[in-house]
Motif scaffolding. Structure first.
Motif, PDB file in Angstrom:
ATOM      1  N   LYS A  27      -7.241  -5.695 -15.885  1.00 57.28           N
ATOM      2  CA  LYS A  27      -7.282  -5.238 -17.275  1.00 57.28           C
ATOM      3  C   LYS A  27      -7.913  -3.860 -17.410  1.00 57.28           C
ATOM      4  O   LYS A  27      -8.171  -3.400 -18.529  1.00 57.28           O
ATOM      5  CB  LYS A  27      -8.065  -6.255 -18.113  1.00 57.28           C
ATOM      6  N   GLY A  28      -8.203  -3.225 -16.251  1.00 58.73           N
ATOM      7  CA  GLY A  28      -8.712  -1.859 -16.298  1.00 58.73           C
ATOM      8  C   GLY A  28     -10.127  -1.664 -15.820  1.00 58.73           C
ATOM      9  O   GLY A  28     -10.611  -0.531 -15.758  1.00 58.73           O
ATOM     10  N   GLY A  29     -10.813  -2.733 -15.478  1.00 58.99           N
ATOM     11  CA  GLY A  29     -12.205  -2.601 -15.049  1.00 58.99           C
ATOM     12  C   GLY A  29     -12.349  -2.172 -13.606  1.00 58.99           C
ATOM     13  O   GLY A  29     -11.455  -2.373 -12.780  1.00 58.99           O
ATOM     14  N   ALA A  30     -13.467  -1.547 -13.289  1.00 58.05           N
ATOM     15  CA  ALA A  30     -13.819  -1.186 -11.915  1.00 58.05           C
ATOM     16  C   ALA A  30     -15.069  -1.968 -11.566  1.00 58.05           C
ATOM     17  O   ALA A  30     -16.099  -1.851 -12.241  1.00 58.05           O
ATOM     18  CB  ALA A  30     -14.076   0.310 -11.792  1.00 58.05           C
ATOM     19  N   LEU A  31     -14.986  -2.793 -10.524  1.00 59.36           N
ATOM     20  CA  LEU A  31     -16.083  -3.701 -10.212  1.00 59.36           C
ATOM     21  C   LEU A  31     -16.448  -3.663  -8.739  1.00 59.36           C
ATOM     22  O   LEU A  31     -15.614  -3.332  -7.890  1.00 59.36           O
ATOM     23  CB  LEU A  31     -15.706  -5.141 -10.594  1.00 59.36           C
ATOM     24  N   LEU A  98     -13.125  -3.364  -6.513  1.00 61.64           N
ATOM     25  CA  LEU A  98     -11.889  -3.688  -7.219  1.00 61.64           C
ATOM     26  C   LEU A  98     -11.687  -2.727  -8.377  1.00 61.64           C
ATOM     27  O   LEU A  98     -12.630  -2.440  -9.133  1.00 61.64           O
ATOM     28  CB  LEU A  98     -11.913  -5.120  -7.756  1.00 61.64           C
ATOM     29  N   ALA A  99     -10.466  -2.231  -8.524  1.00 62.17           N
ATOM     30  CA  ALA A  99     -10.122  -1.329  -9.621  1.00 62.17           C
ATOM     31  C   ALA A  99      -8.612  -1.226  -9.717  1.00 62.17           C
ATOM     32  O   ALA A  99      -7.906  -1.471  -8.735  1.00 62.17           O
ATOM     33  CB  ALA A  99     -10.733   0.061  -9.388  1.00 62.17           C
ATOM     34  N   PRO A 100      -8.093  -0.875 -10.892  1.00 63.48           N
ATOM     35  CA  PRO A 100      -6.657  -0.607 -10.986  1.00 63.48           C
ATOM     36  C   PRO A 100      -6.295   0.558 -10.063  1.00 63.48           C
ATOM     37  O   PRO A 100      -7.109   1.467  -9.854  1.00 63.48           O
ATOM     38  CB  PRO A 100      -6.460  -0.218 -12.455  1.00 63.48           C
ATOM     39  N   LEU A 101      -5.091   0.534  -9.496  1.00 66.69           N
ATOM     40  CA  LEU A 101      -4.698   1.593  -8.552  1.00 66.69           C
ATOM     41  C   LEU A 101      -4.869   2.986  -9.153  1.00 66.69           C
ATOM     42  O   LEU A 101      -5.305   3.918  -8.478  1.00 66.69           O
ATOM     43  CB  LEU A 101      -3.244   1.395  -8.108  1.00 66.69           C
ATOM     44  N   GLU A 102      -4.508   3.115 -10.426  1.00 61.66           N
ATOM     45  CA  GLU A 102      -4.568   4.444 -11.042  1.00 61.66           C
ATOM     46  C   GLU A 102      -5.994   4.929 -11.261  1.00 61.66           C
ATOM     47  O   GLU A 102      -6.218   6.114 -11.533  1.00 61.66           O
ATOM     48  CB  GLU A 102      -3.801   4.462 -12.368  1.00 61.66           C
ATOM     49  N   LYS A 103      -6.978   4.036 -11.120  1.00 61.22           N
ATOM     50  CA  LYS A 103      -8.376   4.419 -11.313  1.00 61.22           C
ATOM     51  C   LYS A 103      -9.175   4.397 -10.015  1.00 61.22           C
ATOM     52  O   LYS A 103     -10.384   4.611 -10.035  1.00 61.22           O
ATOM     53  CB  LYS A 103      -9.043   3.488 -12.331  1.00 61.22           C
ATOM     54  N   CYS A 104      -8.508   4.150  -8.890  1.00 57.40           N
ATOM     55  CA  CYS A 104      -9.224   4.020  -7.621  1.00 57.40           C
ATOM     56  C   CYS A 104      -9.929   5.313  -7.235  1.00 57.40           C
ATOM     57  O   CYS A 104      -9.320   6.379  -7.197  1.00 57.40           O
ATOM     58  CB  CYS A 104      -8.252   3.634  -6.496  1.00 57.40           C
ATOM     59  N   THR A 105     -11.210   5.207  -6.936  1.00 53.64           N
ATOM     60  CA  THR A 105     -11.961   6.342  -6.400  1.00 53.64           C
ATOM     61  C   THR A 105     -12.226   6.121  -4.914  1.00 53.64           C
ATOM     62  O   THR A 105     -12.978   6.848  -4.298  1.00 53.64           O
ATOM     63  CB  THR A 105     -13.300   6.502  -7.143  1.00 53.64           C
TER      64      THR A 105
END
Length: 220
Positions: A27-31, A98-105
């Protein structure tokens, strides 16, 4: 998602269940899930945060799974399932990011799709489109072990319907399941979207085959 061997922050107030973290990341979270903030006793074992060798503790766990959760009809059935799962490495000092692919750092090692049956079918068709090899699917065990550890350690694509206890705890939507794909397979799958009918390619009937079908149907 990826496993980071960098030291995880020790001070964290929010405890996290990895099974819920997968949904939150979708759902967009980075954990980040580590030994320090893991909220699930089972996951601490299945993710490799700690080893359990004490026979008394193992006995209590088995009793809970068989007689409490009622996920197996016998201790033998539970032991049989456990014998089919690969060993987990030592992740006591690691974190699961864990993070959406488009937000992966970070560089992902695994992509987990939260999908319905049709989307899962399309994803798996794109997988077999690459080489025709059927994935060595393993289902029936803990969500974290089979959706994360198994595909990471084996390099295999896998399906998870969420184990039933996790589905209830996390209120997983009834039509959702997980498709875990090692990241190394993703670029070729993307390249083949326009070539595969499970992607954007249209199904075509060669003239010879079309005529053959017409003759067969006409004969009836």
């Amino acid at each position: 998602m990826s496993i980071s061997k960098e030291e995880a922050p020790e001070n964290t107030d929010k405890k996290v269940r990895i099974c819920r973290a997968i949904l939150d990341a979708g759902k967009g979270g980075a954990l980040r899930v580590s030994k320090a903030n893991n909220a699930c006793f089972g996951a601490s074992w299945h993710l490799g945060f700690q080893k359990i060798s004490d026979p008394k503790i193992l006995g209590m766990i088995k009793k809970f799974v068989v007689e409490g959760e009622k996920l197996f009809c016998s201790y033998q059935a539970l032991d049989t399932l456990m014998s089919q799962m690969e060993d987990v490495g030592d992740n006591s000092g690691a974190s699961f990011l864990l993070a959406p692919l488009e937000k992966c750092t970070f560089k992902p090692q695994l992509v987990i799709f939260i999908a319905d049956a049709e989307a899962a079918c399309r994803i798996l068709t794109l997988v077999t489109f690459l080489d025709g090899l059927m994935p060595k699917i393993k289902i029936g065990g803990p969500t974290c072990r089979l959706s994360i550890i198994y595909p990471l350690s084996s390099g295999e694509v896998n399906l998870s319907f969420y184990d039933y206890t996790a589905r209830k705890i996390c209120n997983v939507e009834k039509d959702k399941l997980l498709v875990s794909i090692p990241y190394a397979k993703i670029p070729l799958m993307i390249e083949n979207i326009d070539k595969c009918s499970a992607g954007k390619a249209k199904i075509e009937y060669p003239q010879e085959f079309r005529e053959f079908l017409q003759r067969r149907l006409g004969a009836k």
